[in-house]
Scaffold this active site. Structure first.
Site, short mmCIF file in Angstrom:
data_model
loop_
_atom_site.label_atom_id
_atom_site.label_comp_id
_atom_site.label_asym_id
_atom_site.label_seq_id
_atom_site.Cartn_x
_atom_site.Cartn_y
_atom_site.Cartn_z
N VAL A 61 0.64 -1.04 -0.06
CA VAL A 61 0.31 0.16 -0.08
C VAL A 61 1.12 1.08 -0.34
O VAL A 61 0.47 2.34 0.08
CB VAL A 61 -1.02 0.26 1.11
N LYS A 62 2.33 1.31 -0.16
CA LYS A 62 3.04 2.19 -0.02
C LYS A 62 3.24 3.03 -1.64
O LYS A 62 2.58 2.50 -2.49
CB LYS A 62 4.43 1.90 0.49
N THR A 63 3.86 4.09 -1.57
CA THR A 63 3.45 5.15 -2.76
C THR A 63 4.48 3.75 -4.07
O THR A 63 4.30 3.90 -5.28
CB THR A 63 4.68 6.24 -2.29
#
Length: 397
Positions: free
Chosen positions: A204-206
């Site tokens: 879910v991180k960039t």
């Protein structure tokens, strides 16, 4: 007519070229630690403007390695060092200090941004000096760039410098974020104010590698020590036979495989596009959410922070709306909209309450009472923002 797809609060963006990069790595000579790791490190440090980058197995491992490389912990079996961590964060920020035998003093946060501030750090340092850990060395301060907004790094560094402590930026939310201090723009991770910056590549991180993380630093000695500790503490003595290795200190197997770094390199090439899209979506949210004020408003961004938000967090006055957070979460889910809470204050977790007792941190509690994270990821359409805000408006009426 089929229902629209479910909108999670966050998700990875994996495209055909990402798949191709992973497939090529699978067919290459090195499946685990090989040249692609070094290539990912080189590309990453160039992107954030740091001198050194050390790729590791996951974000938690980056924090643990930072503590080890800095020598934080217990000395000669005696009383441990002290680290300062904000209460509004994921568990790993505080846990990394405990892994090495250090104690944690929790700092409060600004109730509207969720960030540690110089004022809340000063309060935590005062409690550290006057409480049960009086006389112990405060070795590290771990500011968290919550949601992607950047803390007041010069202000925090000045306080840390004053007591001989260092900053370790917990920055998994802030890849691509920029802060401007005294007219100079600093990409998060450039090492201008800290000994280490820590990143995570959870889906879910960039930037996603599945699992994985990166430490950046401008200190060559710290980088070398972190690399050694990443691989069991092994080093290759200069001039020795090529098969010879030594282990002067205990390390861990925190290595990351080539196959994940191949995905990381592919993802990193798209970072600017991901950041631009996140900022566009954030601006759309700001426009659409204005109709729900003052019951709902975006979390506050400091004036110096130009964030690439990882989390789109709103603050909701549930009492004024005549409802509860649980009811809102369930109503959103029924409309196909996911949400999450970031975070439950760590000082209230059973482990830390048992160890340190109850603690009154009003900023953290005020943040937790109102926060809710809404969907934000690059593949969202503009119309998805309308859908989320309409669902939220319905949940609050």
């Amino acid at each position: 007519m089929s229902n629209p797809p479910f909108l999670p609060y966050g998700r990875q963006t994996i495209e055909d070229d990402d798949v191709a990069a992973v497939a090529a790595a699978l067919r290459a000579d090195f499946l685990t630690t090989g040249p692609t790791v070094e290539a990912f490190e080189a590309a990453f440090k160039a992107k954030v403007g740091a001198e050194h980058a050390i790729a590791v197995a996951n974000g938690t491992a980056t924090l643990h390695l930072a503590m080890l490389a800095l020598g934080v912990g217990q000395e000669n079996g005696g009383e441990g060092d002290v680290c300062i961590a904000p209460s509004v964060t994921f568990l790993a920020t505080a846990n990394c200090a405990r892994y090495v035998g250090a104690e944690v003093v929790f700092a409060d946060v600004d109730p509207d941004s969720g960030l540690m501030t110089p004022e809340t750090l000063a309060d935590a340092l005062k409690r550290a000096a006057q409480g049960p850990f009086a006389g112990r060395r405060v070795r590290a301060v771990l500011p968290v760039h919550l949601r992607g907004d950047v803390c007041d790094l010069p202000g925090l560094k000045a306080l840390a410098d004053g007591i001989g402590a260092v900053l370790v930026e917990d920055a998994p939310h802030a890849l691509g974020s920029v802060a401007t201090f005294d007219g100079v723009a600093h990409p998060v991770g450039d090492g201008a104010f800290s000994s280490f910056a820590s990143f995570s590549f959870h889906p879910v991180k960039t930037l996603a590698t599945g699992e994985g993380g990166m430490l950046t630093t401008n200190d060559a000695a710290l980088a070398a020590r972190a690399r050694s500790l990443r691989g069991h503490g092994m080093v290759r003595p200069a001039g020795a036979e090529p098969w010879v290795y030594e282990m002067p200190e205990l390390g861990f197997n925190y290595r990351i495989p080539d196959v994940l770094c191949a995905l990381g390199i592919s993802q990193l090439s798209k970072l600017d596009r991901f950041v631009t899209r996140r900022r566009t979506l954030t601006a759309l949210y700001a426009e659409k959410l204005a109709a729900l004020a003052p019951i709902v408003r975006l979390a506050t961004s400091p004036a110096w922070s130009d964030p690439a938000l990882h989390l789109l967090t709103v603050l909701i006055d549930f009492e004024a709306a005549g409802t509860t957070r649980r009811a809102v979460v369930e109503a959103l889910k029924a409309q196909g909209v996911g949400s999450q809470v970031h975070y439950i204050p760590v000082h209230g977790q059973p482990y830390y309450q048992t160890r340190y007792g109850a603690l009154d941190l009003p900023g953290a509690e005020a943040w937790y009472a109102r926060c809710l994270t809404l969907p934000l990821y690059p593949t969202m359409a503009d119309g998805d923002v309308d859908r989320v805000v309409e669902a939220l408006a319905g949940a609050l009426t």
